[in-house]
Design a protein around this motif. Structure first.
Motif, PDB file in Angstrom:
ATOM      1  N   VAL A  56      38.555  40.820   0.537  1.00 22.66           N
ATOM      2  CA  VAL A  56      38.980  40.011   1.683  1.00 22.66           C
ATOM      3  C   VAL A  56      38.517  40.651   2.993  1.00 22.66           C
ATOM      4  CG1 VAL A  56      40.977  39.153   2.961  1.00 22.66           C
ATOM      5  CG2 VAL A  56      40.921  38.967   0.475  1.00 22.66           C
ATOM      6  N   PHE A  57      38.718  41.968   3.159  1.00 18.51           N
ATOM      7  CA  PHE A  57      38.292  42.636   4.399  1.00 18.51           C
ATOM      8  C   PHE A  57      36.778  42.515   4.592  1.00 18.51           C
ATOM      9  CE2 PHE A  57      42.190  45.421   3.693  1.00 18.51           C
ATOM     10  CZ  PHE A  57      42.926  44.743   4.626  1.00 18.51           C
ATOM     11  N   ALA A  58      36.011  42.746   3.505  1.00 19.32           N
ATOM     12  CA  ALA A  58      34.545  42.697   3.592  1.00 19.32           C
ATOM     13  C   ALA A  58      34.092  41.302   4.010  1.00 19.32           C
ATOM     14  CB  ALA A  58      33.910  43.086   2.261  1.00 19.32           C
ATOM     15  N   ILE A  59      34.743  40.271   3.465  1.00 19.25           N
ATOM     16  CA  ILE A  59      34.329  38.900   3.797  1.00 19.25           C
ATOM     17  C   ILE A  59      34.679  38.567   5.242  1.00 19.25           C
ATOM     18  CG2 ILE A  59      34.572  36.467   3.192  1.00 19.25           C
ATOM     19  CD1 ILE A  59      35.454  37.705   0.350  1.00 19.25           C
ATOM     20  N   ILE A  60      35.895  38.947   5.681  1.00 22.53           N
ATOM     21  CA  ILE A  60      36.296  38.670   7.068  1.00 22.53           C
ATOM     22  C   ILE A  60      35.279  39.265   8.029  1.00 22.53           C
ATOM     23  CG2 ILE A  60      38.020  39.138   8.849  1.00 22.53           C
ATOM     24  CD1 ILE A  60      40.053  39.346   6.479  1.00 22.53           C
ATOM     25  N   VAL A  61      35.006  40.553   7.821  1.00 19.21           N
ATOM     26  CA  VAL A  61      34.118  41.296   8.717  1.00 19.21           C
ATOM     27  C   VAL A  61      32.717  40.658   8.779  1.00 19.21           C
ATOM     28  CG1 VAL A  61      32.752  43.239   7.792  1.00 19.21           C
ATOM     29  CG2 VAL A  61      34.682  43.679   9.273  1.00 19.21           C
ATOM     30  N   THR A  62      32.311  40.028   7.682  1.00 19.90           N
ATOM     31  CA  THR A  62      30.965  39.450   7.643  1.00 19.90           C
ATOM     32  C   THR A  62      30.970  38.009   8.144  1.00 19.90           C
ATOM     33  OG1 THR A  62      30.889  40.686   5.567  1.00 19.90           O
ATOM     34  CG2 THR A  62      28.908  39.526   6.219  1.00 19.90           C
ATOM     35  N   LEU A  63      32.088  37.294   7.904  1.00 21.01           N
ATOM     36  CA  LEU A  63      32.175  35.904   8.365  1.00 21.01           C
ATOM     37  C   LEU A  63      32.231  35.813   9.884  1.00 21.01           C
ATOM     38  CD1 LEU A  63      34.642  34.040   5.997  1.00 21.01           C
ATOM     39  CD2 LEU A  63      32.161  33.965   6.034  1.00 21.01           C
ATOM     40  N   LEU A  64      32.778  36.853  10.524  1.00 18.90           N
ATOM     41  CA  LEU A  64      32.966  36.823  11.974  1.00 18.90           C
ATOM     42  C   LEU A  64      31.694  36.414  12.697  1.00 18.90           C
ATOM     43  CD1 LEU A  64      35.065  40.073  12.437  1.00 18.90           C
ATOM     44  CD2 LEU A  64      35.844  37.746  12.884  1.00 18.90           C
ATOM     45  N   VAL A  65      30.538  36.883  12.177  1.00 24.18           N
ATOM     46  CA  VAL A  65      29.277  36.636  12.877  1.00 24.18           C
ATOM     47  C   VAL A  65      28.836  35.167  12.765  1.00 24.18           C
ATOM     48  CG1 VAL A  65      27.437  37.006  11.172  1.00 24.18           C
ATOM     49  CG2 VAL A  65      27.204  37.947  13.465  1.00 24.18           C
ATOM     50  N   LEU A  66      29.363  34.451  11.752  1.00 21.72           N
ATOM     51  CA  LEU A  66      28.962  33.053  11.576  1.00 21.72           C
ATOM     52  C   LEU A  66      29.352  32.187  12.771  1.00 21.72           C
ATOM     53  CD1 LEU A  66      29.586  32.179   7.832  1.00 21.72           C
ATOM     54  CD2 LEU A  66      27.533  32.982   8.959  1.00 21.72           C
ATOM     55  N   GLU A  67      30.323  32.654  13.565  1.00 19.97           N
ATOM     56  CA  GLU A  67      30.742  31.883  14.740  1.00 19.97           C
ATOM     57  C   GLU A  67      29.725  31.967  15.871  1.00 19.97           C
ATOM     58  OE1 GLU A  67      33.078  29.798  14.883  1.00 19.97           O
ATOM     59  OE2 GLU A  67      33.936  30.252  12.920  1.00 19.97           O
ATOM     60  N   ILE A  68      28.804  32.929  15.762  1.00 23.54           N
ATOM     61  CA  ILE A  68      27.769  33.045  16.799  1.00 23.54           C
ATOM     62  C   ILE A  68      26.581  32.205  16.349  1.00 23.54           C
ATOM     63  CG2 ILE A  68      26.357  34.633  18.155  1.00 23.54           C
ATOM     64  CD1 ILE A  68      28.288  36.854  17.412  1.00 23.54           C
ATOM     65  N   LYS A  69      26.475  30.997  16.905  1.00 21.93           N
ATOM     66  CA  LYS A  69      25.437  30.050  16.489  1.00 21.93           C
ATOM     67  C   LYS A  69      24.162  30.271  17.296  1.00 21.93           C
ATOM     68  CE  LYS A  69      28.482  27.468  14.091  1.00 21.93           C
ATOM     69  NZ  LYS A  69      28.648  27.854  12.696  1.00 21.93           N
ATOM     70  N   VAL A  70      23.036  30.016  16.674  1.00 29.05           N
ATOM     71  CA  VAL A  70      21.748  30.066  17.369  1.00 29.05           C
ATOM     72  C   VAL A  70      21.754  28.971  18.444  1.00 29.05           C
ATOM     73  CG1 VAL A  70      19.271  29.674  17.090  1.00 29.05           C
ATOM     74  CG2 VAL A  70      20.529  30.955  15.360  1.00 29.05           C
ATOM     75  N   PRO A  71      21.459  29.333  19.706  1.00 35.86           N
ATOM     76  CA  PRO A  71      21.504  28.321  20.781  1.00 35.86           C
ATOM     77  C   PRO A  71      20.327  27.348  20.673  1.00 35.86           C
ATOM     78  CG  PRO A  71      20.673  30.398  21.639  1.00 35.86           C
ATOM     79  CD  PRO A  71      21.068  30.658  20.207  1.00 35.86           C
ATOM     80  N   HIS A  72      20.526  26.134  21.210  1.00 30.96           N
ATOM     81  CA  HIS A  72      19.445  25.145  21.252  1.00 30.96           C
ATOM     82  C   HIS A  72      18.805  25.146  22.629  1.00 30.96           C
ATOM     83  CE1 HIS A  72      20.073  23.430  17.319  1.00 30.96           C
ATOM     84  NE2 HIS A  72      21.371  23.577  17.522  1.00 30.96           N
ATOM     85  N   ILE A  73      17.511  25.313  22.704  1.00 24.52           N
ATOM     86  CA  ILE A  73      16.823  25.267  23.997  1.00 24.52           C
ATOM     87  C   ILE A  73      15.748  24.189  23.935  1.00 24.52           C
ATOM     88  CG2 ILE A  73      17.296  27.684  24.539  1.00 24.52           C
ATOM     89  CD1 ILE A  73      14.383  28.314  23.824  1.00 24.52           C
ATOM     90  N   GLU A  74      15.313  23.751  25.115  1.00 23.97           N
ATOM     91  CA  GLU A  74      14.335  22.657  25.181  1.00 23.97           C
ATOM     92  C   GLU A  74      12.921  23.129  24.844  1.00 23.97           C
ATOM     93  OE1 GLU A  74      14.978  19.354  25.666  1.00 23.97           O
ATOM     94  OE2 GLU A  74      17.048  20.044  25.427  1.00 23.97           O
ATOM     95  N   GLN A  75      12.465  24.165  25.596  1.00 27.33           N
ATOM     96  CA  GLN A  75      11.095  24.647  25.387  1.00 27.33           C
ATOM     97  C   GLN A  75      11.114  25.765  24.349  1.00 27.33           C
ATOM     98  OE1 GLN A  75      11.043  25.093  29.775  1.00 27.33           O
ATOM     99  NE2 GLN A  75       8.827  24.777  29.488  1.00 27.33           N
ATOM    100  N   HIS A  76      10.738  25.427  23.126  1.00 27.02           N
ATOM    101  CA  HIS A  76      10.867  26.351  22.003  1.00 27.02           C
ATOM    102  C   HIS A  76      10.254  27.724  22.224  1.00 27.02           C
ATOM    103  CE1 HIS A  76      12.409  24.905  17.989  1.00 27.02           C
ATOM    104  NE2 HIS A  76      12.957  24.126  18.893  1.00 27.02           N
ATOM    105  N   GLU A  77       9.158  27.778  23.005  1.00 28.01           N
ATOM    106  CA  GLU A  77       8.431  29.049  23.103  1.00 28.01           C
ATOM    107  C   GLU A  77       8.733  29.794  24.396  1.00 28.01           C
ATOM    108  OE1 GLU A  77       4.571  29.073  21.588  1.00 28.01           O
ATOM    109  OE2 GLU A  77       5.209  27.868  19.872  1.00 28.01           O
ATOM    110  N   SER A  78       9.706  29.304  25.184  1.00 31.91           N
ATOM    111  CA  SER A  78       9.981  29.940  26.467  1.00 31.91           C
ATOM    112  C   SER A  78      10.883  31.163  26.284  1.00 31.91           C
ATOM    113  CB  SER A  78      10.657  28.942  27.402  1.00 31.91           C
ATOM    114  OG  SER A  78      11.358  29.627  28.413  1.00 31.91           O
ATOM    115  N   VAL A  79      10.328  32.325  26.631  1.00 36.43           N
ATOM    116  CA  VAL A  79      11.103  33.574  26.538  1.00 36.43           C
ATOM    117  C   VAL A  79      12.260  33.551  27.531  1.00 36.43           C
ATOM    118  CG1 VAL A  79      11.006  36.061  26.958  1.00 36.43           C
ATOM    119  CG2 VAL A  79       9.198  34.958  25.642  1.00 36.43           C
ATOM    120  N   ALA A  80      11.989  33.055  28.739  1.00 38.14           N
ATOM    121  CA  ALA A  80      13.018  33.046  29.779  1.00 38.14           C
ATOM    122  C   ALA A  80      14.206  32.181  29.371  1.00 38.14           C
ATOM    123  CB  ALA A  80      12.426  32.532  31.098  1.00 38.14           C
TER     124      ALA A  80
END
Lengths: 206, 206, 206, 206
Positions: C16-40
Motif C-alpha cells: 500500500v505504501f509503495a503504491i501510494i508513493v508512486t500514484l502521487l505523481v499521476l496527478e501531475i499531467k503533461v500540459p497541453h500547449i499550442e505550438q508543439h515544438e516551442s521551448v518557451a
C-alpha cells in the motif's frame, strides 16, 4: 556476486504481474447516462460494456497463466544470471504492455487489427518464455540439478510450437471473424487450466 | 513440483489486494470550481463527493475483510495445488473488479441497479471463498494436519449461508431504498471486525 | 491461529505504501500547449506545474516518514492481533486517501480549505499511530519483551502531542497564508529526517 | 533498533520499481478513430503512437537498469541506517517521477525541452546512486566485510563520471537533434545490459 538474488527478482516480477492484473480493470470506465436514477438506461449502458468486460476477463486469465508459467520456470532455476534477468525483463516488458492491447480490443471489438495486435503482443510474450527456456538449456548451470534435461528440452520445443503460434493464429483469425479470434484467446487459458490440473494429477516428475 | 510455492501465491495475492485498496481512491477526482480561491465553493464541491467517499470507505473495509479471510484460509493450507491456485485466481478476479462497482455506486447512488451490481460482484466473491473451502474439504491433503475438520466443515456451511446471501440482500434492498442497501454493505465489514475481535478473545482453536 | 502472520501484514502494508508513493505523481499531467515544438511555451507550462510538484514532494516525504514510523512500531510488535490489524487498516485508509488531498492542494494552492483538508487527513493519520501505540500499551502481550515500557509510554504521549497537532496547525495556518501552511507541511518530514538521523547516532535504546 | 530491516526496505523499493515500470504504459492511450471497423484508420492511428511506445520502452529498460544497480548496491550493504534510508527515498523520489518526463517526451518528441527534462531527472537519479555509494564509503560499517573497499571506491568515482553526465549529455543533445538525444537514452541501458552481461562472465570479484 555474479548472481542476482532470486527472491528479489521474484518479488519484482510478482509485483509487476499483480499490478497488471489489477490495472486491467481501470480501462472499464463508469458509463455516463442522462437520467441518473433510471435502471433501464443504466442497464443498457452496462450491457454496452460487455466487450470490454470480456476482453478484461480473457487478459486476466492469460496473465494468471503467465504467472503459473513464470513460477514453474523459476522453480527449476538455481541462479539468476544477468542474461536470465534481462530475458525476464523482456518478458515483463511484453506483459506490462498487455493493458494497452486489451483496452484496444475492448474498444474496437469489430476491428480485426485490434485483435491482431493483441495476438502479436502475446505471441512475443510466449516467444520470450521459449527464449528463457532455450537460454537455460545453453547455460545449464542456471538450472537445478534435479531438472530432467531431456524432459526440459522436449517441453522447450513444445513451448515454441504451441505458445506463439496459437496466439498468432488467434490474432490472424480476427480477419475471418472477430468472435473466432476471441474464442481462440479464451480457449488458450482455459485449455492450460484444465491441462495443468490434469497433468498435476497424472505425473509427479515436473 | 506439483505444488505451487505458497509464499509466491501469497505475495501475488497480497500485491493484488494492496493495489485494489489503493486504486479505489483514484475514482475520487478533484472537483472543478470557478473561483479558485473561494472556500465556500470548494467546500460545497467537496460535500458533493460524500457519496463517493462513503462507497470508497465501504469498499476499503470490505477488501480488508477479504484480506483477513484470505489470510485465515491460507494459514490452514499446507500445499497450493493447481485447483486451489485457479480458485484463488477466480477470487482475485472478482476482487480486482471491485473498483468498478465502487465507482458505479459512488456515481449513481440513487440508482438501485448500481448498488445491486455492487452486491452481486461481492456475492460472487464470497461464493468463491466457499468454493475454496469446499475444494479443501474434498482434497484434504491440501489442509494442514492440525486443522479440525468438523470445525472446518461447519465454518464452510456457515460461509455459504451468510457470505453471498448477505451481499445479495444488500444489493436487492437497493430497490426498496438506497440507504438501506448502503447500511447492509457497511454492516457486513463492521460486524466482521467486531465478531473476529470477539472470537479471537473467546477461543484459540481456529 | 489467533494471531495474523506479521510478514503478510507487513507485505500488505508495504504494498500500500509503495503504491501510494508512486500514484502521487499521476496527478501531475503533461500540459497541453499550442505550438508543439516551442521551448518557451513548454517551459512556461512546466513552470505552472510547480505547485503540484511541490505538493507531490511534500506528500512523498510524508509517506516515507509514515513508512519509517510504521516500520519502527511493527519492529517492537511480537504478535498482530485482530485489534492491531484493524487499527493498521485504519492507518492505511488515511494513507491511501493522501493522493486526493495532495492533488487538491496542488490544484487549489491559493485556497486555504485545500491545505486544511490536507492537514486534517494527516492529523487523523497521525492520531491513528497514537491509537496503535495506546492499544499496544493496553495489550502488552503484543509487544516484544525487549521493549522498555516506560520509554514506550513517554513516546506515545509525545506522539499524541506532536503528530496530530502539528498537522492541524499546518492546515489551520492556511487561513493566514498558504505558504505558511506549506512551510509547516514541509518542515514536519524534514525535522523528522534530521531528528531520526541524529537520535540514531546518539542512542541505541530504541 | 537503530537499523531498519533490510528486507522491508527492499520490499518497499521493489514495490515502487514494479509499479513505475507498469504505470509507464498507462500513458499510451487507445486512439479514437471515426470508422470503428477500418483497419487502415486504426493502423495509421497506432503508427502515430510510435513516439510514445519508443519513450515507454526506453524508460522501461532504464528502470530495469536502476533495479539491477539498486540490487547490486544493497547486496553489498549489511545495515540500513537512517541516512541510507533517506538517500534511498531520494532515489525512489526521482524514480517515481519518471512516468512524467516519459509521457512528456512521448507527447512532445520534437521539443528539445521535453528530452532535456527527461535527461535531467535521470541525471539526478544517477547522482543519488553516487551519493549512496559515497555515503557508504564514509560510513563503512553499513558495508559488508567482504566488500573490497578500493574496488568500491573506484566504482563510486566511475559512477559519478559516467552516470549523471551521460544522461545530461543525452538531454543536452536534444537541442541539436531529437533523435540524437533518443539514441543516447537508448544507448545507456543497452550498453549497461551488454557490459553487465560481459563483466559477469569475465570476473567474479564484484
Amino acid at each position: 556476486m555474479n548472481y542476482l538474488t532470486k527472491t528479489r527478482v521474484e518479488a519484482f516480477s510478482d509485483g509487476v504481474f499483480a499490478i497488471i492484473v489489477t490495472l486491467l480493470v481501470l480501462e472499464i470506465k463508469v458509463p455516463h447516462i442522462e437520467q441518473h436514477e433510471s435502471v433501464a438506461e443504466l442497464g443498457t449502458a452496462l450491457l454496452g460494456l460487455l466487450p470490454k468486460i470480456l476482453s478484461w476477463i480473457i487478459s486476466f486469465l492469460i496473465v494468471c497463466v503467465i504467472w503459473v508459467n513464470h513460477h514453474r520456470i523459476l522453480a527449476q532455476v538455481e541462479h539468476i544470471t544477468h542474461g536470465l534477468f534481462w530475458l525476464n525483463a523482456l518478458l515483463l516488458l511484453w506483459c506490462s504492455f498487455i493493458p494497452f492491447p486489451t483496452a484496444l480490443m475492448g474498444d474496437y471489438l469489430g476491428n480485426p487489427l485490434a485483435s491482431f495486435v493483441f495476438g502479436c503482443i502475446l505471441a512475443l510474450m510466449a516467444l520470450t518464455f521459449s527464449l528463457i527456456r532455450w537460454y537455460a538449456l545453453r547455460n545449464q548451470q542456471v538450472l537445478k540439478k534435479t531438472v530432467d534435461l531431456s524432459h526440459y528440452r522436449r517441453a522447450t520445443t513444445r513451448s515454441v510450437v504451441f505458445g506463439p503460434s496459437l496466439y498468432l493464429l488467434g490474432g490472424a483469425l480476427a480477419f475471418v471473424h472477430t468472435w473466432l479470434s476471441m474464442a481462440v484467446f479464451a480457449f488458450i487459458p482455459l485449455y492450460f487450466i484444465v491441462y495443468s490440473a490434469a497433468s498435476s494429477v497424472q505425473s509427479a516428475d515436473e
